[in-house]
Every structure is written in structure tokens, then in C-alpha cells.
Motif scaffolding. Structure first.
Motif, PDB file in Angstrom:
ATOM      1  N   PRO A 202       0.797  -1.232   0.000  1.00  0.00           N
ATOM      2  CA  PRO A 202       0.000   0.000   0.000  1.00  0.00           C
ATOM      3  C   PRO A 202       0.829   1.280   0.000  1.00  0.00           C
ATOM      4  O   PRO A 202       0.337   2.325  -0.433  1.00  0.00           O
ATOM      5  N   ASP A 203       2.053   1.218   0.492  1.00  0.00           N
ATOM      6  CA  ASP A 203       2.909   2.405   0.503  1.00  0.00           C
ATOM      7  C   ASP A 203       3.658   2.601  -0.813  1.00  0.00           C
ATOM      8  O   ASP A 203       4.352   3.606  -0.984  1.00  0.00           O
ATOM      9  N   LEU A 204       3.519   1.639  -1.717  1.00  0.00           N
ATOM     10  CA  LEU A 204       4.286   1.664  -2.964  1.00  0.00           C
ATOM     11  C   LEU A 204       3.426   1.713  -4.211  1.00  0.00           C
ATOM     12  O   LEU A 204       3.770   2.388  -5.183  1.00  0.00           O
ATOM     13  N   VAL A 205       2.285   1.009  -4.208  1.00  0.00           N
ATOM     14  CA  VAL A 205       1.532   0.746  -5.434  1.00  0.00           C
ATOM     15  C   VAL A 205       0.129   1.340  -5.356  1.00  0.00           C
ATOM     16  O   VAL A 205      -0.519   1.295  -4.302  1.00  0.00           O
ATOM     17  N   VAL A 206      -0.333   1.865  -6.494  1.00  0.00           N
ATOM     18  CA  VAL A 206      -1.743   2.227  -6.661  1.00  0.00           C
ATOM     19  C   VAL A 206      -2.256   1.568  -7.939  1.00  0.00           C
ATOM     20  O   VAL A 206      -1.495   1.355  -8.886  1.00  0.00           O
ATOM     21  N   HIS A 207      -3.544   1.256  -7.940  1.00  0.00           N
ATOM     22  CA  HIS A 207      -4.130   0.652  -9.139  1.00  0.00           C
ATOM     23  C   HIS A 207      -5.139   1.572  -9.790  1.00  0.00           C
ATOM     24  O   HIS A 207      -5.646   1.268 -10.876  1.00  0.00           O
ATOM     25  N   LYS A 208      -5.452   2.705  -9.138  1.00  0.00           N
ATOM     26  CA  LYS A 208      -6.392   3.658  -9.712  1.00  0.00           C
ATOM     27  C   LYS A 208      -5.635   4.744 -10.470  1.00  0.00           C
ATOM     28  O   LYS A 208      -4.554   5.153 -10.062  1.00  0.00           O
ATOM     29  N   MET A 209      -6.240   5.219 -11.561  1.00  0.00           N
ATOM     30  CA  MET A 209      -5.562   6.179 -12.424  1.00  0.00           C
ATOM     31  C   MET A 209      -5.576   7.601 -11.861  1.00  0.00           C
ATOM     32  O   MET A 209      -4.867   8.475 -12.354  1.00  0.00           O
ATOM     33  N   THR A 210      -6.317   7.837 -10.809  1.00  0.00           N
ATOM     34  CA  THR A 210      -6.455   9.180 -10.237  1.00  0.00           C
ATOM     35  C   THR A 210      -5.094   9.791  -9.957  1.00  0.00           C
ATOM     36  O   THR A 210      -4.290   9.247  -9.200  1.00  0.00           O
ATOM     37  N   ARG A 211      -4.823  10.935 -10.577  1.00  0.00           N
ATOM     38  CA  ARG A 211      -3.501  11.561 -10.474  1.00  0.00           C
ATOM     39  C   ARG A 211      -3.124  11.888  -9.037  1.00  0.00           C
ATOM     40  O   ARG A 211      -1.964  11.780  -8.645  1.00  0.00           O
ATOM     41  N   ALA A 212      -4.100  12.300  -8.248  1.00  0.00           N
ATOM     42  CA  ALA A 212      -3.808  12.717  -6.877  1.00  0.00           C
ATOM     43  C   ALA A 212      -3.279  11.577  -6.016  1.00  0.00           C
ATOM     44  O   ALA A 212      -2.632  11.820  -4.987  1.00  0.00           O
ATOM     45  N   LEU A 213      -3.527  10.340  -6.414  1.00  0.00           N
ATOM     46  CA  LEU A 213      -3.075   9.182  -5.642  1.00  0.00           C
ATOM     47  C   LEU A 213      -1.665   8.738  -6.012  1.00  0.00           C
ATOM     48  O   LEU A 213      -1.072   7.925  -5.296  1.00  0.00           O
ATOM     49  N   ARG A 214      -1.113   9.286  -7.076  1.00  0.00           N
ATOM     50  CA  ARG A 214       0.072   8.680  -7.669  1.00  0.00           C
ATOM     51  C   ARG A 214       1.427   9.247  -7.255  1.00  0.00           C
ATOM     52  O   ARG A 214       2.443   8.560  -7.407  1.00  0.00           O
ATOM     53  N   PRO A 215       1.540  10.468  -6.730  1.00  0.00           N
ATOM     54  CA  PRO A 215       2.878  10.968  -6.368  1.00  0.00           C
ATOM     55  C   PRO A 215       3.607  10.034  -5.394  1.00  0.00           C
ATOM     56  O   PRO A 215       3.053   9.602  -4.383  1.00  0.00           O
ATOM     57  N   GLY A 216       4.837   9.687  -5.764  1.00  0.00           N
ATOM     58  CA  GLY A 216       5.665   8.840  -4.924  1.00  0.00           C
ATOM     59  C   GLY A 216       5.332   7.367  -4.979  1.00  0.00           C
ATOM     60  O   GLY A 216       5.936   6.564  -4.257  1.00  0.00           O
ATOM     61  N   LYS A 217       4.372   6.989  -5.834  1.00  0.00           N
ATOM     62  CA  LYS A 217       3.968   5.584  -5.918  1.00  0.00           C
ATOM     63  C   LYS A 217       4.038   5.085  -7.359  1.00  0.00           C
ATOM     64  O   LYS A 217       4.224   5.858  -8.303  1.00  0.00           O
ATOM     65  N   VAL A 218       3.876   3.782  -7.495  1.00  0.00           N
ATOM     66  CA  VAL A 218       3.889   3.144  -8.809  1.00  0.00           C
ATOM     67  C   VAL A 218       2.465   2.802  -9.204  1.00  0.00           C
ATOM     68  O   VAL A 218       1.779   2.046  -8.505  1.00  0.00           O
ATOM     69  N   PHE A 219       2.011   3.380 -10.293  1.00  0.00           N
ATOM     70  CA  PHE A 219       0.696   3.070 -10.834  1.00  0.00           C
ATOM     71  C   PHE A 219       0.818   1.852 -11.738  1.00  0.00           C
ATOM     72  O   PHE A 219       1.610   1.857 -12.691  1.00  0.00           O
ATOM     73  N   ILE A 220       0.064   0.821 -11.443  1.00  0.00           N
ATOM     74  CA  ILE A 220       0.041  -0.371 -12.300  1.00  0.00           C
ATOM     75  C   ILE A 220      -1.127  -0.220 -13.265  1.00  0.00           C
ATOM     76  O   ILE A 220      -2.294  -0.355 -12.892  1.00  0.00           O
ATOM     77  N   ASP A 221      -0.801   0.081 -14.502  1.00  0.00           N
ATOM     78  CA  ASP A 221      -1.806   0.294 -15.541  1.00  0.00           C
ATOM     79  C   ASP A 221      -2.126  -1.041 -16.190  1.00  0.00           C
ATOM     80  O   ASP A 221      -1.303  -1.601 -16.919  1.00  0.00           O
ATOM     81  N   PHE A 222      -3.310  -1.546 -15.912  1.00  0.00           N
ATOM     82  CA  PHE A 222      -3.758  -2.820 -16.480  1.00  0.00           C
ATOM     83  C   PHE A 222      -4.583  -2.615 -17.739  1.00  0.00           C
ATOM     84  O   PHE A 222      -4.897  -3.557 -18.464  1.00  0.00           O
ATOM     85  N   SER A 223      -4.952  -1.355 -18.035  1.00  0.00           N
ATOM     86  CA  SER A 223      -5.915  -1.071 -19.097  1.00  0.00           C
ATOM     87  C   SER A 223      -5.373  -1.345 -20.491  1.00  0.00           C
ATOM     88  O   SER A 223      -6.147  -1.458 -21.450  1.00  0.00           O
ATOM     89  N   GLN A 224      -4.050  -1.434 -20.633  1.00  0.00           N
ATOM     90  CA  GLN A 224      -3.482  -1.654 -21.961  1.00  0.00           C
ATOM     91  C   GLN A 224      -3.755  -3.051 -22.507  1.00  0.00           C
ATOM     92  O   GLN A 224      -3.406  -3.361 -23.641  1.00  0.00           O
ATOM     93  N   ASN A 225      -4.401  -3.893 -21.695  1.00  0.00           N
ATOM     94  CA  ASN A 225      -4.840  -5.199 -22.186  1.00  0.00           C
ATOM     95  C   ASN A 225      -6.151  -5.115 -22.968  1.00  0.00           C
ATOM     96  O   ASN A 225      -6.526  -6.087 -23.629  1.00  0.00           O
ATOM     97  N   ALA A 226      -6.841  -3.989 -22.888  1.00  0.00           N
ATOM     98  CA  ALA A 226      -8.083  -3.824 -23.651  1.00  0.00           C
ATOM     99  C   ALA A 226      -7.796  -3.944 -25.146  1.00  0.00           C
ATOM    100  O   ALA A 226      -6.722  -3.547 -25.623  1.00  0.00           O
ATOM    101  N   ALA A 227      -8.750  -4.477 -25.874  1.00  0.00           N
ATOM    102  CA  ALA A 227      -8.531  -4.754 -27.297  1.00  0.00           C
ATOM    103  C   ALA A 227      -8.146  -3.516 -28.079  1.00  0.00           C
ATOM    104  O   ALA A 227      -7.360  -3.591 -29.031  1.00  0.00           O
ATOM    105  N   ALA A 228      -8.667  -2.348 -27.699  1.00  0.00           N
ATOM    106  CA  ALA A 228      -8.414  -1.121 -28.459  1.00  0.00           C
ATOM    107  C   ALA A 228      -7.137  -0.411 -28.041  1.00  0.00           C
ATOM    108  O   ALA A 228      -6.740   0.561 -28.685  1.00  0.00           O
TER     109      ALA A 228
END
Length: 299
Positions: A202-228
Motif C-alpha cells: 500500500p505504501d508503494l503501489v496504486v491501481h487507480k488512475m487518479t492523479r492525486a493518488l500517484r505521487p511517490g507511488k507506482v501506478f500499475i496500468d492494467f488497461s493496456q490489455n483492452a482490445a483497443a
């Protein structure tokens, strides 16, 4: 008059080869095209049968940049194309870079190369899973490496093998060869992993795209698996201030990373790495390496 070059029997007009594309290093368009030719074997292998989207930056990364999925005007008739159904505006026709002449033609446009997780023969059926690890300042690729190691072990617990590469920007991409499955299924599984990682770290990773949650953390973007959606392919140059490349790396390199510069590779680094390691992402091209996602049948 632009010089005419013959590449494997195809006539190509290469333009403005002395134009500086990366001002900070003085890298010219001719050097960009040359890089693609000397890296052609692994590049073409990873591009094969994947409809491409181009991020074009003909005046360098500080000039106009535009993303295109349609076949560029003036494309030679011998450049292969395919119809792609998964777009917001309906079917479109996109480029397939299947051979060296087509790769040199694309390089002459000055492009980043982006591809979906499926091939033209099976649109919307993913044969790869991708996780894009994007650090929010002041986090860097070092923090991405910590998250990547957790994901590596978690994927292994599901019988899946992950292969890593730098994004060529700030983060890491993890790719997993899977038995073909609907893109929606791959997206759901990847989302589950991202949520699980955020709970475990929880101190390292976020899974939501909300910019306010991301400073100092790693955003894991899973959305690139979508067909488009698409992801920068291995070995593509990036439209960054420096001529960086999305570069396959070893898990030992990830474990040892303590400074961002340790996993920052420019185009001149790639030939020596290929000579030393070979193509670290070659297993992604081997159908025998593919495994089903949990719940997709054979384990």
C-alpha cells in the motif's frame, strides 16, 4: 531530390537524413533509420502480424507529435495492412510491418511503434498480458523494480512467466505469454493483479488512475490489455528528450537496480546488449511458452 534506396528489392525514398531529431545528442534521422536496420531482426519478430499505431515526431520530441492508427497517406502499395475492428470510430485499416523494407519506410516517418496484445489473425484475443508500471514523481524506475519483483512472484504462483522491459520513458513493462483469451478476460485478470499488489504494497503501489493518488507511488496500468489499447513495442525508439529505447532487461538487472540510470538505455546501447544477451523477449514469440490464465482451462 530525396535519395532512392533499394531495400530487398523495394524502392524507398529516404528524406532529410541529416536532420537532427534529438537535439541534446545531435542524433540525426539517418541514425534513427540505421538503428532500425541494425535492430531489424528482433524488432520485426515482435512486430510480426501486429497492427501498428504510430506516434509520429518528425521534428523531434519537442516538435509536433501526433498519434495515428490509420495507414499514413502515401504508404507504398507493398506495405501490408489489415482491417482492425476495435476502434472507437469503427473499423480502421492499419499497417503491418512484416519485412525490412516496411520497417525502413516506417523509420523514415520517425515514429514510435505501438501494438496491441493480439495479432491480426485473431483480433481481440490476447496472446500476451501486459502490466505497465508508471512511477509518479518523486518515485522512479527503482520503485517500479520493487513492484515488478512482487508481480513476478505473484504471476509465477499462477504458473505464468513474466518478461520485463523498460518503457523507454520512466517505467517498466511486464509482458506474459498466454494462451489466446478474450481481451476482456486478460484485462480483468490484470486488474485483479493490480488491486492485489496495491493491497500487498500500500505504501508503494496504486491501481487507480487518479492523479492525486500517484505521487511517490507506482501506478500499475492494467488497461493496456483492452482490445483497443496499444503498448510501445520492444526495441522501439521513444519520442523523449534523449534517444531512449524500450529495452528488454533481465530480472537480475531489476533486482540490482538502485539508480534510474542503471536501466536507462539509448539506441547505441542496444546492439551490444543483443550481442551479450540475445533477445531477452524471444520467449514471448514461442507458442510453447504460452500458458492459460487461471480459470481459462488447462493449467
Amino acid at each position: 531530390m530525396s535519395p532512392i534506396t533499394i531495400v530487398e528489392g523495394r524502392r524507398l525514398s529516404l528524406t532529410n537524413l541529416h536532420k537532427v531529431i534529438y537535439p541534446q545528442t545531435g542524433t540525426t534521422k539517418g541514425e534513427v533509420v540505421h538503428y532500425c536496420t541494425v535492430t531489424a531482426d528482433p524488432l520485426l519478430a515482435h512486430l510480426h502480424d501486429r497492427p501498428l499505431s504510430f506516434l509520429r515526431y518528425p521534428d523531434g520530441p519537442d516538435g509536433q507529435r501526433f498519434f495515428t492508427k490509420n495507414v499514413p497517406p502515401g504508404a507504398p502499395t507493398w506495405v501490408q495492412t489489415c482491417e482492425v475492428p476495435h476502434t472507437s470510430s469503427g473499423p480502421t485499416r492499419q499497417v503491418l510491418v512484416q519485412d525490412l523494407p516496411s520497417l525502413v519506410w516506417a523509420a523514415n516517418l520517425v515514429v514510435e511503434l505501438h501494438a496491441p496484445q493480439w495479432t491480426s489473425g485473431a483480433p481481440g484475443r490476447a496472446d500476451r498480458l501486459v502490466l505497465d508500471l508508471d512511477p509518479g514523481d518523486p518515485a522512479t524506475i527503482v520503485e517500479c523494480c520493487t513492484a515488478a519483483q512482487w508481480l513476478h512472484e505473484r504471476l509465477a504462483a499462477d504458473g505464468l512467466e513474466a518478461y520485463a522491459k523498460t518503457s523507454g520513458a520512466k517505467g517498466l513493462h511486464l509482458l506474459v505469454p498466454i494462451e489466446p483469451t478474450p481481451s476482456e478476460r486478460a484485462t480483468a485478470y490484470a486488474r485483479g493483479l493490480a488491486v492485489e499488489a496495491a493491497k500487498a504494497l500500500p505504501d508503494l503501489v496504486v491501481h487507480k488512475m487518479t492523479r492525486a493518488l500517484r505521487p511517490g507511488k507506482v501506478f500499475i496500468d492494467f488497461s493496456q490489455n483492452a482490445a483497443a489499447k496499444t503498448t510501445a513495442v520492444a526495441y522501439t525508439l521513444r519520442a523523449r528528450a534523449l534517444p531512449t529505447v524500450s529495452t528488454p532487461v533481465t530480472w537480475d538487472e531489476i533486482a540490482a537496480c538502485t539508480e534510474p540510470a542503471q536501466l536507462a538505455f539509448r539506441f547505441e546501447d542496444i546492439a551490444p546488449r543483443l550481442a551479450r544477451h540475445g533477445d531477452l523477449h524471444a520467449p514471448l514469440l514461442d507458442p510453447a511458452r504460452a500458458r492459460p490464465l487461471p480459470g481459462d482451462g488447462r493449467r
